[in-house]
Design a protein around this motif. Structure first.
Motif, short mmCIF file in Angstrom:
data_model
loop_
_atom_site.label_atom_id
_atom_site.label_comp_id
_atom_site.label_asym_id
_atom_site.label_seq_id
_atom_site.Cartn_x
_atom_site.Cartn_y
_atom_site.Cartn_z
N GLY A 256 0.80 -1.23 0.00
CA GLY A 256 0.00 0.00 0.00
C GLY A 256 0.83 1.27 0.00
N ASN A 257 2.01 1.22 -0.61
CA ASN A 257 2.88 2.40 -0.67
C ASN A 257 2.98 2.95 -2.09
OD1 ASN A 257 4.32 2.95 2.02
ND2 ASN A 257 4.54 0.74 1.82
N GLY A 258 3.41 4.19 -2.20
CA GLY A 258 3.59 4.82 -3.52
C GLY A 258 5.04 4.77 -3.97
N GLU A 259 5.24 5.11 -5.24
CA GLU A 259 6.58 4.99 -5.84
C GLU A 259 7.56 6.07 -5.37
OE1 GLU A 259 6.77 4.02 -9.92
OE2 GLU A 259 5.29 2.41 -9.70
N SER A 260 7.05 7.06 -4.63
CA SER A 260 7.96 8.10 -4.13
C SER A 260 9.00 7.53 -3.17
CB SER A 260 7.17 9.21 -3.44
OG SER A 260 6.45 8.63 -2.37
N LEU A 261 8.77 6.31 -2.66
CA LEU A 261 9.76 5.69 -1.75
C LEU A 261 10.98 5.16 -2.50
CD1 LEU A 261 7.77 3.64 0.95
CD2 LEU A 261 8.85 5.88 1.17
N ILE A 262 10.89 5.02 -3.83
CA ILE A 262 12.02 4.45 -4.59
C ILE A 262 13.17 5.45 -4.65
CG2 ILE A 262 12.79 3.64 -6.86
CD1 ILE A 262 9.90 2.67 -7.34
N ASP A 263 14.38 4.96 -4.37
CA ASP A 263 15.58 5.81 -4.46
C ASP A 263 16.62 5.06 -5.30
OD1 ASP A 263 17.32 7.83 -4.02
OD2 ASP A 263 17.16 7.80 -1.83
N TYR A 264 16.94 5.58 -6.47
CA TYR A 264 17.98 4.96 -7.31
C TYR A 264 19.34 5.37 -6.76
CZ TYR A 264 14.36 3.70 -10.65
OH TYR A 264 13.25 3.16 -11.24
N ILE A 265 20.19 4.38 -6.44
CA ILE A 265 21.51 4.72 -5.88
C ILE A 265 22.61 4.11 -6.76
CG2 ILE A 265 20.57 4.91 -3.53
CD1 ILE A 265 21.94 2.20 -2.91
N THR A 266 23.86 4.45 -6.43
CA THR A 266 25.01 3.99 -7.21
C THR A 266 24.98 2.48 -7.38
OG1 THR A 266 26.22 5.75 -6.18
CG2 THR A 266 27.54 4.10 -7.32
N ASP A 267 25.32 2.03 -8.58
CA ASP A 267 25.24 0.60 -8.89
C ASP A 267 26.27 -0.22 -8.11
OD1 ASP A 267 24.21 -1.61 -10.11
OD2 ASP A 267 24.75 -1.03 -12.15
N ARG A 268 25.97 -1.50 -7.92
CA ARG A 268 26.92 -2.46 -7.33
C ARG A 268 28.07 -2.67 -8.34
NH1 ARG A 268 24.23 -8.26 -6.26
NH2 ARG A 268 23.80 -7.43 -4.20
N PRO A 269 29.34 -2.64 -7.91
CA PRO A 269 30.45 -2.90 -8.86
C PRO A 269 30.33 -4.31 -9.45
CG PRO A 269 31.28 -2.08 -6.74
CD PRO A 269 29.82 -2.37 -6.55
N GLY A 270 30.55 -4.41 -10.76
CA GLY A 270 30.53 -5.73 -11.42
C GLY A 270 29.16 -6.39 -11.44
N HIS A 271 28.11 -5.60 -11.31
CA HIS A 271 26.73 -6.09 -11.17
C HIS A 271 26.29 -6.95 -12.36
CE1 HIS A 271 22.47 -4.67 -9.72
NE2 HIS A 271 22.59 -5.99 -9.75
N ASP A 272 26.01 -8.23 -12.14
CA ASP A 272 25.53 -9.09 -13.23
C ASP A 272 24.17 -8.58 -13.72
OD1 ASP A 272 27.65 -10.89 -13.38
OD2 ASP A 272 26.81 -12.22 -11.85
N ARG A 273 24.03 -8.48 -15.05
CA ARG A 273 22.82 -7.89 -15.61
C ARG A 273 21.62 -8.83 -15.56
NH1 ARG A 273 21.10 -2.78 -15.96
NH2 ARG A 273 20.01 -2.32 -17.89
N ARG A 274 21.85 -10.07 -15.95
CA ARG A 274 20.69 -10.98 -16.02
C ARG A 274 21.09 -12.41 -15.68
NH1 ARG A 274 18.61 -14.12 -20.50
NH2 ARG A 274 16.46 -14.76 -20.06
N TYR A 275 20.25 -13.07 -14.87
CA TYR A 275 20.37 -14.52 -14.66
C TYR A 275 19.11 -15.17 -15.22
CZ TYR A 275 23.71 -13.18 -10.97
OH TYR A 275 24.75 -12.64 -10.27
N SER A 276 19.28 -16.35 -15.81
CA SER A 276 18.14 -17.13 -16.26
C SER A 276 18.58 -18.59 -16.24
CB SER A 276 17.73 -16.72 -17.67
OG SER A 276 16.68 -17.56 -18.11
N LEU A 277 17.90 -19.38 -15.45
CA LEU A 277 18.40 -20.73 -15.19
C LEU A 277 17.46 -21.78 -15.78
CD1 LEU A 277 20.79 -21.95 -13.64
CD2 LEU A 277 19.34 -22.06 -11.61
N GLY A 278 17.96 -22.58 -16.73
CA GLY A 278 17.16 -23.67 -17.30
C GLY A 278 17.16 -24.85 -16.34
N SER A 279 15.96 -25.42 -16.09
CA SER A 279 15.82 -26.48 -15.08
C SER A 279 15.32 -27.80 -15.66
CB SER A 279 14.85 -26.03 -13.98
OG SER A 279 15.20 -24.78 -13.48
N GLU A 280 15.53 -28.02 -16.96
CA GLU A 280 14.97 -29.23 -17.60
C GLU A 280 15.47 -30.51 -16.92
OE1 GLU A 280 15.90 -26.55 -19.21
OE2 GLU A 280 13.89 -26.03 -19.92
N LYS A 281 16.74 -30.50 -16.50
CA LYS A 281 17.34 -31.73 -15.97
C LYS A 281 16.68 -32.15 -14.65
CE LYS A 281 22.07 -33.37 -15.22
NZ LYS A 281 23.47 -32.94 -15.25
#
Ligand code: NAD
Ligand code: DAU
Length: 332
Positions: A256-281
């Motif tokens: 029940g909160n609004g988006e005014s609480l969002i604060d964009y801050i300095t990125d994590r060094p070496g931040h991985d952009r995307r993970y996607s894990l295939g689980s067929e096995k």
């Protein structure tokens, strides 16, 4: 079964211990160093079915004490787990995640433990722009955390190939659910939202994670424990992928909160952009994720709302110091 669950006083390990006791009737021994992330109260409801041995996995005497007269399997969750802490202080990550794994493997080999399950992470594969990782994907870790987890995995593989120890590795995607220490994205944002505090989003908020409800991960691990082929790796990925900002917006909506609480801050060094894990096995072993993200998030928020007695001492203790040091300047 009689199981040795290392790191069983932490988030995923305690949820797994609960499942093994309640759904499988197991007796569990938990070996845990009780770092800032390990809490005996996470196991309080298990009573006599769980025995806690306070000690480190890199301490051979404590490992021998925990194995005692013998266990049917070792499941190793024990680790330093927070990427941001690995960037500011990597030593403990190598000590626990690499050397600790070696001590456990050696104890399993010399005491004749029939099965060894290493709990690992999709982060060992690094970042992927399109498609999903399979168990054959190359290991390209980006952070000291993921590099130390990869080191542990390689030692596990070496014990299978060299000594024929019956090992399996289970690589999970981002977990969420009850009992997660509030340094991680979802519990941090939930507790901040419940307190009307700012929600610190790294960078542009468009990094993608593959969210997995902790009980689904536990069920996946049980499938691998029972049916995984020795020497093999099994990915256990969540049913949905979301950007961080989508997760944060959903938390704001559900609290029940609004988006005014969002604060964009300095990125994590070496931040991985995307993970996607295939689980067929692991699906071929009969596993399927049962909890969708919206439902799992609602259960998680409800749990944090109902369990202030669990997180209040955390928020006023070690975590406060960490939070102020890590976010203080960014959040003003
Ligand atoms: P957590 O930080 O909540 O718990 C870690 C536990 O290990 C704590 O109880 C801590 O006291 C214990 N521990 C730390 N060092 C130890 C040592 N040297 N000896 C004995 N115990 C020690 O972590 P978590 O999120 O529950 O993660 C558990 C495992 O799952 C880790 O191996 C992690 O790499 C892996 N994993 C986590 C996620 C996730 O999203 N949280 C996803 C995939 C895999
Ligand atoms: O993918 C599995 C891994 O997931 C596990 O192996 C790790 O133990 C676990 O910590 C987790 O790693 P992440 O770095 O993905 O999780 P974390 O909760 O720290 O961050 C999730 C995303 O949210 C990531 O893109 C960074 C971002 N984030 C995180 C925090 C703490 C923010 O934007 N703000 C924050 O304050």
């Amino acid at each position: 079964m009689r199981l040795l669950i290392c790191g069983g006083a932490g988030f995923i390990g305690s949820n797994f211990a609960r499942q093994r006791v309640n759904d499988h009737g197991d007796e569990v021994v938990v070996l845990d160093k009780l770092t800032y992330a390990g809490r005996p109260e996470n196991l309080a409801d298990l009573g006599a079915a769980a025995t806690l041995v306070h000690g480190a996995i890199e301490d051979p005497a404590k490992v021998a004490e925990a194995i005692g007269e013998g266990v049917d399997a070792i499941v190793n969750f024990a680790a330093e787990t927070h990427v941001d802490r690995s960037i500011s202080g990597p030593d403990a990550f190598v000590e626990t995640n690499v050397r600790g794994s070696l001590v456990l493997l050696e104890a399993a080999r010399t005491s004749g433990v029939a099965r060894y399950v290493q709990i690992s992470t999709d982060e060992v594969y690094g970042s992927i722009a399109e498609g999903s990782f399979t168990e054959e994907s190359p290991i390209v870790p980006s952070s000291p955390y993921s590099a130390s987890k990869a080191g542990g995995d390689l030692l596990v593989q070496s014990y299978f190939h060299t000594y024929r120890l019956e090992t399996v590795i289970c690589r999970g995607s981002n977990n969420y659910g009850p009992y997660q220490y509030p340094e991680k994205l979802i519990p941090l944002m939930v507790l901040n939202a419940l307190h009307g505090d700012k929600l610190p989003v790294y960078g542009d908020g468009l990094n993608v994670r593959n969210w997995l409800f902790v009980e689904d991960f536990g069920r996946g691990i049980s499938h691998v424990l029972a049916h995984g082929a020795p020497g093999e790796v099994y990915n256990v990925g969540g049913p949905s992928e979301s950007t961080n900002i989508e997760v944060v917006r959903e938390i704001l909506a559900q609290t029940g909160n609004g988006e005014s609480l969002i604060d964009y801050i300095t990125d994590r060094p070496g931040h991985d952009r995307r993970y996607s894990l295939g689980s067929e096995k692991v699906r071929a072993l009969g596993w399927e994720a049962q909890v969708g993200f919206e439902d799992g998030l609602k259960r998680t928020i409800d749990w944090y709302r109902d369990n202030a007695a669990w997180w209040e001492p955390i928020r006023s203790g070690e975590f406060r110091e960490y939070y102020e040091k890590h976010y203080g300047r960014a959040l003003g």
